[in-house]
Write a protein that holds these residues in place. Structure first.
Motif, PDB file in Angstrom:
ATOM      1  N   ALA A  30       0.842  -1.197   0.000  1.00 50.90           N
ATOM      2  CA  ALA A  30       0.000   0.000   0.000  1.00 50.90           C
ATOM      3  C   ALA A  30       0.875   1.244   0.000  1.00 50.90           C
ATOM      4  CB  ALA A  30      -0.921  -0.002   1.205  1.00 50.90           C
ATOM      5  N   TRP A  31       0.508   2.216  -0.804  1.00 52.74           N
ATOM      6  CA  TRP A  31       1.301   3.444  -0.873  1.00 52.74           C
ATOM      7  C   TRP A  31       1.364   4.164   0.471  1.00 52.74           C
ATOM      8  CZ3 TRP A  31       0.024   6.381  -6.085  1.00 52.74           C
ATOM      9  CH2 TRP A  31       0.347   5.533  -7.160  1.00 52.74           C
ATOM     10  N   ILE A  32       0.318   4.053   1.251  1.00 57.16           N
ATOM     11  CA  ILE A  32       0.253   4.794   2.504  1.00 57.16           C
ATOM     12  C   ILE A  32       0.899   4.032   3.655  1.00 57.16           C
ATOM     13  CG2 ILE A  32      -1.936   3.877   3.413  1.00 57.16           C
ATOM     14  CD1 ILE A  32      -2.719   6.827   4.009  1.00 57.16           C
ATOM     15  N   TYR A  33       1.484   2.891   3.357  1.00 57.98           N
ATOM     16  CA  TYR A  33       2.077   2.064   4.414  1.00 57.98           C
ATOM     17  C   TYR A  33       3.105   2.821   5.259  1.00 57.98           C
ATOM     18  CZ  TYR A  33       4.694  -1.715   6.635  1.00 57.98           C
ATOM     19  OH  TYR A  33       5.325  -2.517   7.555  1.00 57.98           O
ATOM     20  N   PRO A  34       3.999   3.642   4.689  1.00 56.32           N
ATOM     21  CA  PRO A  34       4.973   4.350   5.540  1.00 56.32           C
ATOM     22  C   PRO A  34       4.328   5.288   6.556  1.00 56.32           C
ATOM     23  CG  PRO A  34       5.679   4.374   3.252  1.00 56.32           C
ATOM     24  CD  PRO A  34       4.273   3.865   3.260  1.00 56.32           C
ATOM     25  N   LEU A  35       3.084   5.733   6.315  1.00 53.94           N
ATOM     26  CA  LEU A  35       2.408   6.634   7.250  1.00 53.94           C
ATOM     27  C   LEU A  35       1.403   5.907   8.144  1.00 53.94           C
ATOM     28  CD1 LEU A  35       1.622   9.606   4.820  1.00 53.94           C
ATOM     29  CD2 LEU A  35       3.550   9.374   6.402  1.00 53.94           C
ATOM     30  N   SER A  36       1.344   4.602   8.036  1.00 53.56           N
ATOM     31  CA  SER A  36       0.312   3.857   8.760  1.00 53.56           C
ATOM     32  C   SER A  36       0.684   3.547  10.196  1.00 53.56           C
ATOM     33  CB  SER A  36       0.020   2.546   8.024  1.00 53.56           C
ATOM     34  OG  SER A  36       1.153   1.686   8.078  1.00 53.56           O
ATOM     35  N   GLY A  37       1.957   3.633  10.516  1.00 52.72           N
ATOM     36  CA  GLY A  37       2.393   3.239  11.853  1.00 52.72           C
ATOM     37  C   GLY A  37       2.703   1.764  11.970  1.00 52.72           C
ATOM     38  N   SER A  38       2.453   1.000  10.902  1.00 49.63           N
ATOM     39  CA  SER A  38       2.759  -0.430  10.934  1.00 49.63           C
ATOM     40  C   SER A  38       4.246  -0.684  10.758  1.00 49.63           C
ATOM     41  CB  SER A  38       1.981  -1.156   9.831  1.00 49.63           C
ATOM     42  OG  SER A  38       0.589  -0.994  10.008  1.00 49.63           O
ATOM     43  N   ALA A  39       4.900   0.182   9.999  1.00 47.04           N
ATOM     44  CA  ALA A  39       6.340   0.021   9.809  1.00 47.04           C
ATOM     45  C   ALA A  39       7.082   0.345  11.102  1.00 47.04           C
ATOM     46  CB  ALA A  39       6.823   0.917   8.674  1.00 47.04           C
ATOM     47  N   TYR A  40       8.140  -0.386  11.361  1.00 48.55           N
ATOM     48  CA  TYR A  40       8.902  -0.211  12.603  1.00 48.55           C
ATOM     49  C   TYR A  40       9.473   1.206  12.675  1.00 48.55           C
ATOM     50  CZ  TYR A  40      12.412  -0.814  16.216  1.00 48.55           C
ATOM     51  OH  TYR A  40      13.174  -0.682  17.360  1.00 48.55           O
TER      52      TYR A  40
ATOM     53  N   THR B  94       5.795   6.929  12.391  1.00 48.40           N
ATOM     54  CA  THR B  94       4.767   7.681  13.124  1.00 48.40           C
ATOM     55  C   THR B  94       3.430   7.507  12.417  1.00 48.40           C
ATOM     56  OG1 THR B  94       6.382   9.317  13.837  1.00 48.40           O
ATOM     57  CG2 THR B  94       4.055   9.943  13.955  1.00 48.40           C
ATOM     58  N   PRO B  95       2.407   6.988  13.110  1.00 48.31           N
ATOM     59  CA  PRO B  95       1.128   6.743  12.431  1.00 48.31           C
ATOM     60  C   PRO B  95       0.375   8.032  12.138  1.00 48.31           C
ATOM     61  CG  PRO B  95       0.947   6.245  14.764  1.00 48.31           C
ATOM     62  CD  PRO B  95       2.386   6.562  14.507  1.00 48.31           C
ATOM     63  N   LEU B  96      -0.349   8.006  11.026  1.00 51.20           N
ATOM     64  CA  LEU B  96      -1.234   9.109  10.691  1.00 51.20           C
ATOM     65  C   LEU B  96      -2.489   8.979  11.554  1.00 51.20           C
ATOM     66  CD1 LEU B  96      -1.749  11.464   8.644  1.00 51.20           C
ATOM     67  CD2 LEU B  96      -2.936   9.768   7.237  1.00 51.20           C
ATOM     68  N   PRO B  97      -2.802   9.982  12.373  1.00 54.13           N
ATOM     69  CA  PRO B  97      -3.970   9.859  13.258  1.00 54.13           C
ATOM     70  C   PRO B  97      -5.248   9.604  12.466  1.00 54.13           C
ATOM     71  CG  PRO B  97      -2.643  11.776  13.836  1.00 54.13           C
ATOM     72  CD  PRO B  97      -2.112  11.270  12.533  1.00 54.13           C
ATOM     73  N   PRO B  98      -6.088   8.653  12.913  1.00 53.85           N
ATOM     74  CA  PRO B  98      -5.996   7.873  14.153  1.00 53.85           C
ATOM     75  C   PRO B  98      -5.590   6.421  13.912  1.00 53.85           C
ATOM     76  CG  PRO B  98      -8.253   7.868  13.402  1.00 53.85           C
ATOM     77  CD  PRO B  98      -7.432   8.535  12.319  1.00 53.85           C
ATOM     78  N   LEU B  99      -4.622   6.153  13.032  1.00 58.16           N
ATOM     79  CA  LEU B  99      -4.217   4.786  12.745  1.00 58.16           C
ATOM     80  C   LEU B  99      -3.351   4.231  13.875  1.00 58.16           C
ATOM     81  CD1 LEU B  99      -3.342   5.148   8.950  1.00 58.16           C
ATOM     82  CD2 LEU B  99      -5.467   4.291   9.965  1.00 58.16           C
ATOM     83  N   GLU B 100      -3.397   2.911  13.992  1.00 55.75           N
ATOM     84  CA  GLU B 100      -2.598   2.180  14.981  1.00 55.75           C
ATOM     85  C   GLU B 100      -2.781   2.749  16.393  1.00 55.75           C
ATOM     86  OE1 GLU B 100      -1.042  -0.612  14.566  1.00 55.75           O
ATOM     87  OE2 GLU B 100      -1.452  -0.751  12.418  1.00 55.75           O
TER      88      GLU B 100
END
Length: 303
Positions: A74-84, A87-93
């Motif tokens: 997913a393109w938005i994966y780096p902003l999802s907070g799932s990557a170690y 920083t998650p994009l509010p309100p993810l993770e």
């Protein structure tokens, strides 16, 4: 003898008594209960069709078979907070609860500053009912396995909590801000919702029905809140430039397309983007797209 003419009386015209000024008394006020009912019926219909029918389950489960199982594509994966370390994009993770708390605090501050007590209580009610109702419904609504789905697809996620937060906070903010900035507040919230809804759907955390269900739940709570408000405290008709709805929904579509994009499957990307755009359109329509739901319509006085 002088004849004194009496003052001329206005001639009686048939139907003239029906053209008097409108009576603003609460007993003659038409309450805007229909939107809340329609959103609730939409929520229930979505649940029955997508979750309680075999073809609805097959259609949504098939999306998880498109592309890879993970969310890294997913393109938005780096902003999802799932990557170690990301920083998650509010309100993810893990940012979900802090986002909710900050949003509630902003509503309380705006209520105190503007002294809009009834709208402030209604705004808090929208957020509490949406997020609390989401928890209750997620634990009580069954998800029957009608198609022999894999175990990892049997978790109950209807409605989506991550989508419920931006939808509820956007509709709550509309109630407490100044009427002049209400359309622009709704625009900011709708763009935020388009991003989060698309991300929730494309990364595999939620099905499209769960994202749409959260939005419909928030709209139903907003419709209920505006219905229960006293007429004097109800938000007035929202005025904005004619171009603002077109600009808002166009940008929301673009954000949904980017946030829902994946490298491995076009179909799943487009479905996620379409789901997010529908969510954005629903919240925009609930907040500023229905001037009749805030402008109280009254019957003409009879005599």
């Amino acid at each position: 003898m002088t004849q004194h003419d009496s003052p001329a009386l206005p001639a009686h015209r048939p139907g003239a008594s029906r053209q008097g000024p409108a009576d603003p008394s609460p007993s003659r006020t038409t309450r805007p209960w229909m939107p809340a009912l329609l959103y609730t019926l939409g929520f229930l219909t979505l649940y029955l069709l997508a979750i309680c029918t075999p073809w609805g389950q097959r259609a949504e489960n098939a999306l998880f078979g498109l592309g890879s199982e993970g969310s890294e594509d997913a393109w938005i994966y780096p902003l999802s907070g799932s990557a170690y370390g990301s920083t998650p994009l509010p309100p993810l993770e893990l940012s979900a609860k802090p986002t909710l708390m900050v949003g509630l605090a902003v509503i309380v501050v705006l209520t105190l500053v503007r002294r809009c007590w009834w709208p402030g209580c209604a705004a808090l009610g929208v957020v509490i009912l949406t997020t609390g109702g989401k928890e209750v419904l997620k634990s009580t609504l069954p998800r029957p396995d009608l198609v022999g789905a894999p175990e990892n697809l049997l978790d109950q996620g209807f409605p989506s909590g991550h989508t419920a937060i931006p939808a509820a906070l956007t509709l709550a903010a509309v109630l407490v801000v100044s009427p002049r900035i209400r359309p622009y507040t709704a625009t900011a919230g709708v763009l935020w919702l388009a991003c989060i809804a698309a991300a929730s759907a494309t990364m595999g955390g939620h099905r499209p029905s769960e994202v749409l269900g959260a939005t419909l739940l928030a709209c139903a709570c907003y419709g209920l809140a505006t219905w229960l408000l006293p007429p004097a405290a109800a938000p007035g008709a929202t005025r904005s430039t004619r171009a603002l709805p077109v600009i808002t929904l166009t940008v929301a579509l673009a954000i949904a397309l980017v946030s829902g994009a994946r490298n491995d499957t076009l179909t799943r990307s487009l479905v996620s983007a379409a789901t997010a755009f529908i969510c954005a359109a629903l919240v925009w329509h609930a907040a500023v797209g229905r001037p009749a739901h805030t402008a109280r319509r009254t019957r003409p006085a009879l005599g």
